[in-house]
Design a protein around this motif. Structure first.
Motif, PDB file in Angstrom:
ATOM      1  N   PRO A  60       0.841  -1.199   0.000  1.00 40.81           N
ATOM      2  CA  PRO A  60       0.000   0.000   0.000  1.00 40.81           C
ATOM      3  C   PRO A  60       0.875   1.248   0.000  1.00 40.81           C
ATOM      4  CG  PRO A  60      -0.760  -1.577   1.642  1.00 40.81           C
ATOM      5  CD  PRO A  60       0.558  -2.090   1.145  1.00 40.81           C
ATOM      6  N   ARG A  61       0.650   2.140  -0.983  1.00 39.26           N
ATOM      7  CA  ARG A  61       1.539   3.294  -1.139  1.00 39.26           C
ATOM      8  C   ARG A  61       0.805   4.626  -1.081  1.00 39.26           C
ATOM      9  NH1 ARG A  61       6.480   1.425   0.039  1.00 39.26           N
ATOM     10  NH2 ARG A  61       7.169  -0.230  -1.374  1.00 39.26           N
ATOM     11  N   LYS A  62      -0.421   4.640  -0.642  1.00 41.49           N
ATOM     12  CA  LYS A  62      -1.164   5.897  -0.620  1.00 41.49           C
ATOM     13  C   LYS A  62      -0.490   6.913   0.297  1.00 41.49           C
ATOM     14  CE  LYS A  62      -5.911   4.282  -1.462  1.00 41.49           C
ATOM     15  NZ  LYS A  62      -7.266   4.237  -0.878  1.00 41.49           N
ATOM     16  N   GLN A  63      -0.503   8.169  -0.159  1.00 38.84           N
ATOM     17  CA  GLN A  63      -0.089   9.251   0.713  1.00 38.84           C
ATOM     18  C   GLN A  63      -1.289   9.700   1.547  1.00 38.84           C
ATOM     19  OE1 GLN A  63       1.405  12.172  -2.071  1.00 38.84           O
ATOM     20  NE2 GLN A  63       3.485  11.384  -1.911  1.00 38.84           N
ATOM     21  N   VAL A  64      -0.994  10.274   2.703  1.00 41.87           N
ATOM     22  CA  VAL A  64      -2.076  10.737   3.565  1.00 41.87           C
ATOM     23  C   VAL A  64      -2.743  11.960   2.942  1.00 41.87           C
ATOM     24  CG1 VAL A  64      -0.623  12.258   4.978  1.00 41.87           C
ATOM     25  CG2 VAL A  64      -2.704  11.272   5.949  1.00 41.87           C
ATOM     26  N   MET A  65      -4.040  12.070   3.144  1.00 43.71           N
ATOM     27  CA  MET A  65      -4.813  13.184   2.589  1.00 43.71           C
ATOM     28  C   MET A  65      -4.319  14.519   3.173  1.00 43.71           C
ATOM     29  SD  MET A  65      -7.281  13.932   0.586  1.00 43.71           S
ATOM     30  CE  MET A  65      -8.127  15.427   0.157  1.00 43.71           C
ATOM     31  N   PRO A  66      -3.846  15.460   2.336  1.00 43.61           N
ATOM     32  CA  PRO A  66      -3.437  16.766   2.872  1.00 43.61           C
ATOM     33  C   PRO A  66      -4.630  17.497   3.468  1.00 43.61           C
ATOM     34  CG  PRO A  66      -2.599  16.431   0.632  1.00 43.61           C
ATOM     35  CD  PRO A  66      -3.616  15.352   0.882  1.00 43.61           C
ATOM     36  N   LYS A  67      -4.472  18.002   4.664  1.00 43.05           N
ATOM     37  CA  LYS A  67      -5.593  18.654   5.339  1.00 43.05           C
ATOM     38  C   LYS A  67      -6.049  19.920   4.619  1.00 43.05           C
ATOM     39  CE  LYS A  67      -4.932  16.811   9.972  1.00 43.05           C
ATOM     40  NZ  LYS A  67      -4.732  17.103  11.416  1.00 43.05           N
ATOM     41  N   ASP A  68      -5.116  20.556   3.881  1.00 40.65           N
ATOM     42  CA  ASP A  68      -5.521  21.793   3.222  1.00 40.65           C
ATOM     43  C   ASP A  68      -6.422  21.543   2.017  1.00 40.65           C
ATOM     44  OD1 ASP A  68      -3.708  20.740   1.437  1.00 40.65           O
ATOM     45  OD2 ASP A  68      -2.293  22.412   1.529  1.00 40.65           O
ATOM     46  N   ARG A  69      -6.621  20.283   1.634  1.00 43.67           N
ATOM     47  CA  ARG A  69      -7.558  19.966   0.547  1.00 43.67           C
ATOM     48  C   ARG A  69      -8.977  19.777   1.064  1.00 43.67           C
ATOM     49  NH1 ARG A  69      -5.482  17.667  -4.379  1.00 43.67           N
ATOM     50  NH2 ARG A  69      -7.406  16.450  -4.469  1.00 43.67           N
ATOM     51  N   LEU A  70      -9.136  19.677   2.363  1.00 43.23           N
ATOM     52  CA  LEU A  70     -10.456  19.443   2.940  1.00 43.23           C
ATOM     53  C   LEU A  70     -11.178  20.765   3.188  1.00 43.23           C
ATOM     54  CD1 LEU A  70      -9.416  16.761   5.581  1.00 43.23           C
ATOM     55  CD2 LEU A  70     -10.444  16.339   3.340  1.00 43.23           C
ATOM     56  N   ASN A  71     -12.484  20.763   3.034  1.00 40.37           N
ATOM     57  CA  ASN A  71     -13.300  21.942   3.330  1.00 40.37           C
ATOM     58  C   ASN A  71     -14.033  21.716   4.648  1.00 40.37           C
ATOM     59  OD1 ASN A  71     -12.920  23.864   1.198  1.00 40.37           O
ATOM     60  ND2 ASN A  71     -13.919  22.415  -0.177  1.00 40.37           N
ATOM     61  N   LEU A  72     -13.322  21.965   5.744  1.00 39.98           N
ATOM     62  CA  LEU A  72     -13.895  21.702   7.064  1.00 39.98           C
ATOM     63  C   LEU A  72     -14.997  22.686   7.424  1.00 39.98           C
ATOM     64  CD1 LEU A  72     -10.678  20.800   9.101  1.00 39.98           C
ATOM     65  CD2 LEU A  72     -12.197  19.318   7.776  1.00 39.98           C
TER      66      LEU A  72
END
Length: 775
Positions: A674-686
């Motif tokens: 498994p090679r997924k990178q972690v989701m960058p928080k700045d891409r989320l619309n909190l």
């Protein structure tokens, strides 16, 4: 009423600190706020109460964007002036400024009402818009505006009263209404030159006066100037500006078309005919297809959610919660079994839950209950097995790692045999972790589920070099999961009268503690998780005092440490043991403790004396492997504590990876880690996710609304709704999955979908001419 101050002791609170105080008060039911601000931004929006009660904010000295994205039911009153961007993107709030408003007041307002009790700055009312599904926005200004107001206005109503503005040549400044295509601007006072895209109506109709007569008293009352009503409603003073229709604009002087220019001035015989070979294509004013600079890509599940990334067993909790949100309870509970055969005993009980520590939601209120959700999968039957392959595999050791590997191999249709040295399956998970923390029957229930797949077991199987060679020759692959069971020892005088934590916990779990702690003072050397468990068990068996010491700051998980300390355990560090003599444990730091019983909890090392010499070791104790667990022999893997010490969930994850890699190898398939990178928080619309609970939730099955689903589509359809080109469609696939597709024919590459996506799925990528670059 909640009074919030933002400055004290020569220190100013940040905007984020103020917002957190508002959130905390709202969780307690507060709806009325008085804010003594000191330039904090975004006060009053976007907020709403969970029970639908209206919110009110009375503010002094706000910063920029007061009321930004204000929601219906929110009232904001500024006692005095306000700087730039008052009511930016207002979505329904009523905002009153009892003074001047700064530049771009009402910019992009789409709903709600904004009252300005003075002047408004440059570009006031620009990009106001109206969605027919909602109320049109209103912007009322007592005096005048700066230049460039109502640029590109697409809807809504603005009212400029022109009071106390006789000194100005135009109460709406210069270059007003450039690009205006919708809405109405009512003006009282002198008006400068207007652009050709709008027209000035000198006489108002009845419906215009109805609007002004109904709204003006409310406006003046809000800004404390009701006495001006007779003055401002004089019938001869008002005019209105509206955009010209398409037909009216067509009647303007015709300009030479781009096609005519290209035909007569550009190509053959023209200015550059001798150096340019032009195909004649014309890039449209609004580019679509290959002419877009960027194109949106639905990158669903390309990134790992923080919970999935932090989980050593690779469990995609966001997928489980998405299934719960859709009402697919059984599918949600079944999903975890693809990754972990111990959702109840490990995820729901023994694991410190790194998934929850990484959860994005905890930045808003509380982490999603990913760990407790596991217990709901405890009693489920095993998933269907794949067709029998005829391949045979041996698992040496039956701890969490070995059982995890056996589970995965059996699910893939292989014949699996476990060789266990002892007389009971489960390793430390079943034998050493206190039953008070991990129920004995819970572990056995999940072990029985593994055995239901036909996994064979040979107990009392002492491993020797010859026995290992036989196993290697008979089976298609071998996974070593023997763990670490030889306690480390500290070389201090008197250590022969101490007890290892492993032997103490194992014997206590069996009901026959190796040493009695009843009525005794106990010192545990080592304050990690195992040390804390030893402390708790010592108390449970009657100890009168328990102290844990460590050479460094304790590395124990908060749950185990809190449980031990709740019973009365003290933790001292740094302490380095020098000697144990006459029931006194002496330290090199110069002090000592009374200790009737000393338990040493500094870890264990594996016993791999039976392993062939051609298989590499690390520091003579642990087995050397690659990232999949593979040893030098390509059909021999090693996992769990025999490779390096770790958590149960790390052992389970290693067992899964080793099993999948071995399966792929013998079946002639490829395998990738498994090679997924972690989701960058700045891409989320909190901004979509406001606090929903004031106390930590207790029902894991009700977490669908709170999970942000970082990096994985929530199927919310916001992208479809927000796309003005109707370029995005939701496609239901035959297998029950779904996807969102973009029509290159209609998409203009505006990026609204990416900007609006709550979970960060849509990605704008460069559009290379003739080819979309998708990464």
């Amino acid at each position: 009423m909640k009074h919030l101050t933002t400055y004290g002791n020569n220190k100013r609170k940040s905007t984020q600190q103020l917002l957190q105080e508002v959130y905390a008060a709202m969780r307690e039911g507060e709806t009325d706020f008085v804010v003594d601000a000191s330039g904090q931004h975004n006060i009053g929006g976007p907020l709403w109460s969970t029970d639908g009660k209206p919110l009110k904010f009375t503010v002094r000295n706000p910063g920029q964007r007061v009321g930004s994205m204000g929601m219906p039911g929110t009232e904001i009153v500024v006692e005095g002036p306000a700087p730039a961007d008052v009511g930016w993107l207002n979505a329904g709030a009523t905002i009153t400024v009892k003074g001047d408003g700064g530049d771009t007041t009402g910019h992009c307002a789409a709903d709600g009402v904004i009252y300005i009790g003075g002047r408004a700055g440059t570009r006031t009312g620009s990009l106001m818009k109206h969605d027919p599904a909602y109320n049109q926005p209103e912007l009322w200004i007592l005096k005048n505006t700066g230049s460039f107001p109502f640029e590109f206005m697409g809807g809504g109503i603005a009212v400029v009263c022109g009071y106390d503005s006789d000194e100005f040549d135009s109460v709406i400044g210069e270059r007003a209404c450039i690009g205006m295509v919708g809405g109405i601007v009512y003006v009282r006072g002198r008006i400068g030159k207007l652009p050709g895209n709008v027209k000035l109506i000198e006489t108002l109709e009845k419906e215009d006066w109805d609007f002004l007569n109904a709204g003006m008293p409310k406006f003046l009352q809000a800004i404390d100037h009701s006495e001006l009503l007779p003055t401002l409603l004089a019938p001869t003073d008002w005019r209105k500006i509206i955009p010209k229709s398409y037909e009216e604009l067509k009647q303007r002087q015709k300009r030479r078309s781009l096609g005519e220019f290209r035909a007569n001035r550009w190509i053959q015989g023209g200015l550059f005919g001798d150096v340019v070979n032009d195909s004649g294509d014309v890039t449209p004013l609004v580019p679509m297809g290959e002419y877009r600079t960027h194109t949106p890509v639905w990158n669903n599940a390309v990134f790992a959610a923080p919970c999935e990334y932090a989980c050593p067993s690779y469990i995609p909790t966001q997928d489980r919660i998405n299934l719960l949100r859709k009402g697919k309870l059984r599918e949600a509970l079944d999903l975890v079994l693809q990754f972990n055969p111990f959702p109840g005993s490990v995820c729901g009980a023994a694991c410190p839950n790194p998934c929850m520590r990484a959860c994005t939601r905890q930045n808003i209120d509380f982490a999603v209950l990913a760990g407790p959700l596991g217990k709901f999968s405890m009693d489920l039957p095993a998933p269907p097995m794949e067709a029998h392959t005829g391949k045979r595999f041996a698992i040496i050791g039956s701890g969490a790692a070995g059982l995890s590997a056996a589970w995965q191999l059996a699910l893939h249709g292989h014949t699996v045999t476990i060789f266990e040295k002892g007389m009971k399956l489960g390793g430390k998970m079943a034998n050493a972790i206190p039953h008070s923390r991990l129920e004995k029957e819970l572990v056995q229930t999940e072990i029985r589920r593994i055995l239901s797949l036909g996994v064979q077991v040979q107990l009392d199987s002492e491993m020797t070099p010859d026995f290992f060679r036989q196993i290697r020759e008979i089976y298609d692959g071998v996974i070593i999961a023997t763990g670490a069971h030889s306690p480390r020892k500290l070389p201090f005088p008197g250590n022969e009268r101490t007890y290892s934590a492993l032997e103490y916990l194992t014997s206590a779990n069996a009901g026959k503690p190796v040493v009695s702690t009843a009525g005794k003072s106990v010192v545990v050397v080592g304050a990690g998780d195992v040390g804390m468990d030893a402390c708790s068990v010592a108390w449970q068996n009657g100890a009168t005092s328990v102290i844990a010491v460590d050479i460094q700051e304790p590395a124990s998980s908060s749950r185990e440490r809190e449980a031990a300390m709740a019973l009365g355990t003290q933790v001292l560090w740094p302490r380095t043991v020098a000697e144990y003599n006459d029931d006194q444990l002496f330290f090199k730091e110069g002090d000592s403790l009374t200790a009737d019983v000393v338990i040493v909890a500094i870890g264990e090392v594996p016993d791999i004396s039976w392993l062939p010499d051609n298989l590499d070791r690390v520091k003579n104790n642990w087995v050397a492997v690659d990232e999949t667990g593979r040893m030098r022999d390509p059909r021999v893997f090693a996992i769990g504590d025999v490779v390096k010490p770790g958590l149960l969930t790390q052992a389970i994850g290693a067992g899964r990876i080793a099993a999948l890699a071995l399966h792929a190898d013998v079946m002639g398939e490829s395998f990738e880690m498994p090679r997924k990178q972690v989701m960058p928080k700045d891409r989320l619309n909190l901004i979509y996710f406001t606090p929903r609970v004031s106390q930590c939730p207790t029902d894991p099955l009700a977490e669908g609304a709170r999970c942000i689903s970082c990096g994985t589509c929530r199927d919310c359809n916001i992208c479809v709704t927000i796309c003005g080109q109707n370029a995005i469609s939701r496609i239901e696939n035959p297998n029950g999955s779904f996807e969102f597709r973009v029509s290159d024919e209609y998409c203009i590459g505006c990026g609204f979908c990416a900007a609006a996506c709550p979970s960060g799925i849509w990605t704008m990528v460069p559009n290379i001419l003739g080819e979309v670059e998708k990464e």
